[in-house]
Design a protein around this motif. Sequence first.
Motif, PDB file in Angstrom:
ATOM      1  N   LEU A  56       0.847  -1.185   0.000  1.00  0.00           N
ATOM      2  CA  LEU A  56       0.000   0.000   0.000  1.00  0.00           C
ATOM      3  C   LEU A  56       0.886   1.240   0.000  1.00  0.00           C
ATOM      4  O   LEU A  56       1.599   1.510   0.970  1.00  0.00           O
ATOM      5  CB  LEU A  56      -0.909  -0.006   1.230  1.00  0.00           C
ATOM      6  CG  LEU A  56      -1.835  -1.219   1.345  1.00  0.00           C
ATOM      7  CD1 LEU A  56      -2.530  -1.241   2.690  1.00  0.00           C
ATOM      8  CD2 LEU A  56      -2.834  -1.247   0.210  1.00  0.00           C
ATOM      9  N   HIS A  57       0.843   1.980  -1.093  1.00  0.00           N
ATOM     10  CA  HIS A  57       1.710   3.147  -1.278  1.00  0.00           C
ATOM     11  C   HIS A  57       0.850   4.406  -1.294  1.00  0.00           C
ATOM     12  O   HIS A  57       0.064   4.624  -2.221  1.00  0.00           O
ATOM     13  CB  HIS A  57       2.481   2.998  -2.605  1.00  0.00           C
ATOM     14  CG  HIS A  57       3.379   4.139  -2.920  1.00  0.00           C
ATOM     15  ND1 HIS A  57       3.781   4.428  -4.197  1.00  0.00           N
ATOM     16  CD2 HIS A  57       3.971   5.068  -2.119  1.00  0.00           C
ATOM     17  CE1 HIS A  57       4.577   5.486  -4.183  1.00  0.00           C
ATOM     18  NE2 HIS A  57       4.699   5.894  -2.925  1.00  0.00           N
ATOM     19  N   ASN A  58       0.987   5.201  -0.244  1.00  0.00           N
ATOM     20  CA  ASN A  58       0.260   6.461  -0.169  1.00  0.00           C
ATOM     21  C   ASN A  58       0.968   7.468  -1.078  1.00  0.00           C
ATOM     22  O   ASN A  58       2.063   7.935  -0.767  1.00  0.00           O
ATOM     23  CB  ASN A  58       0.198   6.966   1.272  1.00  0.00           C
ATOM     24  CG  ASN A  58      -0.728   8.156   1.422  1.00  0.00           C
ATOM     25  OD1 ASN A  58      -0.658   9.113   0.668  1.00  0.00           O
ATOM     26  ND2 ASN A  58      -1.606   8.091   2.419  1.00  0.00           N
ATOM     27  N   VAL A  59       0.331   7.754  -2.202  1.00  0.00           N
ATOM     28  CA  VAL A  59       0.985   8.593  -3.210  1.00  0.00           C
ATOM     29  C   VAL A  59       0.925  10.073  -2.841  1.00  0.00           C
ATOM     30  O   VAL A  59       1.644  10.889  -3.431  1.00  0.00           O
ATOM     31  CB  VAL A  59       0.351   8.359  -4.600  1.00  0.00           C
ATOM     32  CG1 VAL A  59       0.705   6.969  -5.105  1.00  0.00           C
ATOM     33  CG2 VAL A  59      -1.161   8.555  -4.575  1.00  0.00           C
ATOM     34  N   GLU A  60       0.086  10.443  -1.887  1.00  0.00           N
ATOM     35  CA  GLU A  60       0.036  11.838  -1.449  1.00  0.00           C
ATOM     36  C   GLU A  60       1.244  12.188  -0.596  1.00  0.00           C
ATOM     37  O   GLU A  60       1.767  13.305  -0.666  1.00  0.00           O
ATOM     38  CB  GLU A  60      -1.248  12.090  -0.645  1.00  0.00           C
ATOM     39  CG  GLU A  60      -2.524  11.983  -1.467  1.00  0.00           C
ATOM     40  CD  GLU A  60      -3.774  12.158  -0.614  1.00  0.00           C
ATOM     41  OE1 GLU A  60      -4.795  12.575  -1.172  1.00  0.00           O
ATOM     42  OE2 GLU A  60      -3.731  11.874   0.602  1.00  0.00           O
TER      43      GLU A  60
END
Length: 199
Positions: A56-60
């Motif tokens: 899970l990569h939080n792009v923000e």
Amino acid sequence: MSIFDRARIAILEDKTLWKGWSHLRGITFDFFREGRAPHRLSWEVFERRNASAILLHNVERDTVTLVRQLRIAAHLSGDHAYLLEVPAGFIDEGETAMQAALREALEETGYKIAKATPAFAAYMSPGSVTEKLHGFYAAVTDSDRVAEGGGLLDEQEDLEVNELAFAEALDMVEAGEIVDAKTIMLLQWAALRRSGKSA
């Protein structure tokens, strides 16, 4: 064509050595290969269901969400008993690999997402274990987190949710602080994907 493509295996015995949460089988077989005399082997095979894992990569904020959980096998091998890992779990009957990954993401981290990108499918220890792991990547935002996560009590899960900078997680791999194979593979897959896009 490789000589191994023409090889043949004849199973002579497949017996249960132990069966519980997983299944330990004793396999005796004859192996026939061109240019070599047939020979008989007896191997132990640890049968486990296929599994899914998801990064899970939080792009923000360019972070990844991992879970820290008890791993008794790591403890017995002399490592820290609590490992940092991507959310993961067995694929239940009737589920697809992606459905399992999305379910585990919600149960373990509280992120509810609709889809993910397949990264790979790989045998983690093909010399003795039947399990194939399906790895996924998902770009997420803060709005996708709808619950606290932490795992399911009825499965005796006791997980600590950790959010780390993507770069910090990669540094922890290099430093030997993240030692779980599926987590290393997904982090490196994502790093290669990012470097390819920026080239």
